[in-house]
Design a protein around this motif. Structure first.
Motif, PDB file in Angstrom:
ATOM      1  N   TYR A  12      16.427 -30.974  54.117  1.00  0.00           N
ATOM      2  CA  TYR A  12      16.922 -30.722  55.340  1.00  0.00           C
ATOM      3  C   TYR A  12      18.043 -31.629  55.620  1.00  0.00           C
ATOM      4  CZ  TYR A  12      13.923 -26.685  56.215  1.00  0.00           C
ATOM      5  OH  TYR A  12      13.394 -25.330  56.264  1.00  0.00           O
ATOM      6  N   VAL A  19      12.243 -31.025  50.649  1.00  0.00           N
ATOM      7  CA  VAL A  19      10.632 -30.358  51.119  1.00  0.00           C
ATOM      8  C   VAL A  19      10.592 -29.554  49.892  1.00  0.00           C
ATOM      9  CG1 VAL A  19      10.285 -28.425  52.405  1.00  0.00           C
ATOM     10  CG2 VAL A  19      11.715 -29.997  53.242  1.00  0.00           C
ATOM     11  N   PRO A  38      -0.661 -25.716  52.467  1.00  0.00           N
ATOM     12  CA  PRO A  38      -0.685 -26.325  53.642  1.00  0.00           C
ATOM     13  C   PRO A  38       0.484 -26.348  54.621  1.00  0.00           C
ATOM     14  CG  PRO A  38      -0.714 -28.101  52.109  1.00  0.00           C
ATOM     15  CD  PRO A  38      -0.581 -26.770  51.466  1.00  0.00           C
ATOM     16  N   SER A  39       0.005 -26.295  55.760  1.00  0.00           N
ATOM     17  CA  SER A  39       1.075 -26.430  57.054  1.00  0.00           C
ATOM     18  C   SER A  39       2.035 -27.325  56.597  1.00  0.00           C
ATOM     19  CB  SER A  39       0.386 -26.432  58.301  1.00  0.00           C
ATOM     20  OG  SER A  39       1.505 -26.277  59.347  1.00  0.00           O
ATOM     21  N   GLY A  40       3.293 -27.109  56.503  1.00  0.00           N
ATOM     22  CA  GLY A  40       4.372 -28.064  56.327  1.00  0.00           C
ATOM     23  C   GLY A  40       4.807 -28.171  54.889  1.00  0.00           C
ATOM     24  N   SER A  41       4.288 -27.457  54.223  1.00  0.00           N
ATOM     25  CA  SER A  41       4.473 -27.681  52.478  1.00  0.00           C
ATOM     26  C   SER A  41       5.812 -27.109  52.216  1.00  0.00           C
ATOM     27  CB  SER A  41       3.142 -27.268  51.974  1.00  0.00           C
ATOM     28  OG  SER A  41       3.046 -25.756  51.927  1.00  0.00           O
ATOM     29  N   GLY A  42       6.366 -26.234  53.261  1.00  0.00           N
ATOM     30  CA  GLY A  42       7.542 -25.545  52.748  1.00  0.00           C
ATOM     31  C   GLY A  42       7.817 -24.060  52.345  1.00  0.00           C
ATOM     32  N   LYS A  43       6.634 -23.528  52.754  1.00  0.00           N
ATOM     33  CA  LYS A  43       6.685 -22.150  52.274  1.00  0.00           C
ATOM     34  C   LYS A  43       7.718 -21.226  53.250  1.00  0.00           C
ATOM     35  CE  LYS A  43       2.450 -21.671  53.906  1.00  0.00           C
ATOM     36  NZ  LYS A  43       2.393 -22.914  54.569  1.00  0.00           N
ATOM     37  N   THR A  44       7.902 -21.432  54.512  1.00  0.00           N
ATOM     38  CA  THR A  44       8.836 -20.702  55.119  1.00  0.00           C
ATOM     39  C   THR A  44      10.470 -21.225  54.576  1.00  0.00           C
ATOM     40  OG1 THR A  44       7.386 -20.551  57.129  1.00  0.00           O
ATOM     41  CG2 THR A  44       9.958 -20.451  57.583  1.00  0.00           C
ATOM     42  N   THR A  45      10.433 -22.424  54.256  1.00  0.00           N
ATOM     43  CA  THR A  45      11.667 -23.006  53.739  1.00  0.00           C
ATOM     44  C   THR A  45      12.113 -22.257  52.447  1.00  0.00           C
ATOM     45  OG1 THR A  45      11.301 -25.066  54.842  1.00  0.00           O
ATOM     46  CG2 THR A  45      13.021 -25.073  53.099  1.00  0.00           C
ATOM     47  N   HIS A 189      -1.095 -17.603  55.052  1.00  0.00           N
ATOM     48  CA  HIS A 189      -2.523 -18.302  55.358  1.00  0.00           C
ATOM     49  C   HIS A 189      -3.605 -17.706  55.052  1.00  0.00           C
ATOM     50  CE1 HIS A 189      -0.785 -22.177  56.475  1.00  0.00           C
ATOM     51  NE2 HIS A 189       0.097 -21.742  57.217  1.00  0.00           N
TER      52      HIS A 189
END
Ligand SMILES: Nc1ncnc2c1ncn2[C@@H]1O[C@H](COP(=O)(O)OP(=O)(O)OP(=O)(O)O)[C@@H](O)[C@H]1O
Length: 216
Positions: A12, A19, A38-45, A189
């Motif tokens: 980013y 990421v 896990p949350s914040g691991s970059g899936k949405t990115t 998840h």
């Protein structure tokens, strides 16, 4: 539609860490793939890069149809997002018709396919209801119906069952992974949802690893 990701790295703007670093992914046509982590691991990115919502900085993403022609994923994909954005003053049916209009359907064709998708999602009774009156879970199913009302061959889905109970999730997954044989990338998840996919990958330290069992 086959999707190929090669050496995808993303940082980013303003951040000092990647990421994603060197993500490799090959998704055969008609395959359903779960991306867990896990949350914040970059899936949405990763999903945003796949769908062209973020610009590729380094690496390559290609969608290839069976005749060998190459496409941008954004031109062949339909989306189901975590936060559903429906037009609040339009009815559920009108919102779902928008998915079919994407393919150039006529009004009559769009209404027919939209009603079918609403039935698939178990919310056909809400067809005439303005979207602003829907519960979170109802809106999520309507958002998915809208995505599936398009015939585009790739579905990019970010937590599309996040607001649903287990039983409703099952029915929704049946419809999502059913007869159409789309290529589906599902960020989730929800382990039950991940297990229903043909392939599972986990994002760890910016890279994808095969995840036999989606539990860890
Ligand atoms: N616009 C942004 N600018 C800077 N950093 C961002 C931005 N969006 C996300 N990030 C950071 O990138 C990392 C990955 O975020 P991402 O949303 O892709 O994770 P995720 O695996 O989808 O998480 P979750 O499961 O919680 O949805 C996080 O550390 C997040 O803080």
């Amino acid at each position: 539609m086959r999707l190929s990701v090669r050496g995808l790295t993303y940082r980013y703007p303003g951040s000092d860490t990647d990421v994603l670093s060197g993500v490799e992914l090959e998704i055969p046509s008609g395959t359903t793939v779960a991306i867990v982590g896990p949350s914040g691991s970059g899936k949405t990115t990763l999903l945003a890069l796949l769908g062209g919502l973020l610009p590729v900085q380094d690496g390559r993403i290609v969608a290839r149809s069976s005749d060998g022609s190459v496409h941008r994923v954004s031109e062949v994909a339909t989306w189901a997002l975590q936060t559903v954005s429906l037009l609040p003053d339009r009815t559920t049916l009108e919102n779902v018709c928008l998915g079919a209009f994407l393919d150039g359907a006529t009004r009559a064709q769009a209404r027919e396919v939209a009603m079918e998708r609403l039935r698939d999602m178990g919310v056909e009774g809400l067809a005439a209801t303005p979207a602003r009156f829907l519960s979170g879970g109802e809106a999520q199913r309507v958002g998915l119906a809208r995505a599936l009302a398009s015939r585009r061959p790739v579905l990019l889905a970010d937590e599309p069952t996040g607001q649903l109970d287990a039983r409703t999730t099952d029915g929704v997954l049946d419809a999502m992974m059913g007869a159409s044989r789309r290529t589906v990338v599902l960020v989730t998840h929800d382990l039950a949802a991940a297990r229903r996919c043909d392939m599972r990958f986990r994002l760890r330290s910016g890279s994808l690893v095969a995840a036999e069992d989606a539990s860890a």
